[in-house]
Write a protein that holds these residues in place. Structure first.
Motif, mmCIF file in Angstrom:
data_model
loop_
_atom_site.group_PDB
_atom_site.id
_atom_site.type_symbol
_atom_site.label_atom_id
_atom_site.label_comp_id
_atom_site.label_asym_id
_atom_site.label_seq_id
_atom_site.Cartn_x
_atom_site.Cartn_y
_atom_site.Cartn_z
ATOM 1 N N THR A 1 53.090 27.222 9.366
ATOM 2 C CA THR A 1 54.138 27.254 10.393
ATOM 3 C C THR A 1 55.162 28.363 10.123
ATOM 4 O O THR A 1 56.239 28.363 10.718
ATOM 5 N N SER B 1 51.497 26.886 20.644
ATOM 6 C CA SER B 1 50.312 26.031 20.843
ATOM 7 C C SER B 1 49.095 26.585 20.114
ATOM 8 O O SER B 1 48.319 25.827 19.521
ATOM 9 N N MET C 1 49.136 25.778 16.375
ATOM 10 C CA MET C 1 48.751 24.402 16.084
ATOM 11 C C MET C 1 47.248 24.193 16.263
ATOM 12 O O MET C 1 46.613 23.445 15.506
ATOM 13 N N TYR D 1 55.938 30.145 13.257
ATOM 14 C CA TYR D 1 55.911 29.271 14.437
ATOM 15 C C TYR D 1 57.224 29.466 15.199
ATOM 16 O O TYR D 1 58.293 29.116 14.695
ATOM 17 N N ASN E 1 45.485 25.765 13.294
ATOM 18 C CA ASN E 1 45.721 24.961 12.087
ATOM 19 C C ASN E 1 44.716 23.816 11.977
ATOM 20 O O ASN E 1 44.428 23.338 10.875
ATOM 21 N N ASN E 2 44.184 23.369 13.108
ATOM 22 C CA ASN E 2 43.214 22.269 13.124
ATOM 23 C C ASN E 2 41.769 22.743 13.031
ATOM 24 O O ASN E 2 40.853 21.923 13.054
#
Length: 244
Positions: free
Chosen positions: A218, A195, A198, A221, A201-202
């Motif tokens: 990723t 989580s 992600m 990941y 990444n934003n």
């Protein structure tokens, strides 16, 4: 890339603030180390129990030619943390992104058959007039290219029966409650890392997470929450161990 500093997480100060591989790698290393420490502390509650285990002592004696010293719990957990890290996370970093980087062979040709032509020669004139054609004449031939790319694709694919780090293919891998609970905590920690990757990444402030090509990070990941068993060129997921 990092210097010891107790003021920072994991006792290391990263010299590059936005360094996804190092940041995520340290989180996964810490999760593995905690899992290994808790697991072995259940079966080996003291250094004495380690010394009395003839199989571990035999294994340690075999590798003492490389690492000197007596076997203690701290040595045992460190050794197994390194083994799990290399067979899972580190292997992912050097293997599963091959197709992304090398799948389009003109970007990274495996060979070059010719030297750069000297100015004033006919070959140099051909290079100036049609550089694309001149380049294609130097790189891997079509048949060898197909073989190479096919191999890279196979190596980069996740199997449809892949078991990711923090997962088990059977619930009966041990009958002891405490290791089961410890492993469950390990899995939840990896899902948290999923989580967090992600989320970062934003974050538009972190330029190394997505980059100019808009491809999200990723590489490490864990994909622990994925039980779909789809496999393929997913670009994410840390298998429980090397599987070739």
């Amino acid at each position: 890339m990092a210097v010891p500093d107790s003021r920072y997480p994991y006792g290391l100060k990263l010299m590059i603030n936005d360094y996804p591989y190092a940041i995520v790698g340290l989180e996964i290393w810490a999760a593995i180390e905690t899992w290994v420490t808790e697991y072995y502390s259940f079966y080996y509650p003291s250094d004495e129990t380690v010394k009395n285990d003839t199989e571990i002592q035999s294994w340690w004696s075999e590798k003492r030619t490389m690492v000197a010293g007596d076997e203690h719990i701290s040595h045992l957990t460190q050794a197994y943390t390194i083994i799990i890290w290399i067979a899972s996370t580190f292997h992912v970093a050097v293997n599963f992104r091959q197709y992304l980087y090398i799948g389009y062979l003109p970007s990274r040709p495996t060979v070059s058959h010719r030297f750069m032509p000297e100015p004033g020669t006919k070959e140099y004139d051909k290079l100036e007039n049609n550089p694309d054609l001149a380049f294609l004449k130097t790189i891997t031939a079509q048949f060898q290219t197909l073989l190479g790319v096919s191999l890279i694709e196979v190596l980069s694919r996740h199997a449809t029966n892949e078991i990711y780090l923090g997962q088990r293919d059977t619930a009966e891998w041990t009958i002891d409650d405490e290791p089961l609970t410890t492993f469950e905590r390990f899995g939840k920690k990896l899902v948290e890392i999923d989580s967090r990757i992600m989320e970062t990444n934003n974050d538009i402030k972190l330029k190394n997470r997505v980059g100019s090509m808009k491809v999200p990070y990723t590489l490490l990941y864990p994909n622990t929450s994925d039980y779909s068993r789809e496999g393929g060129l997913t670009g994410k997921g840390i298998p429980n161990s090397i599987s070739i």
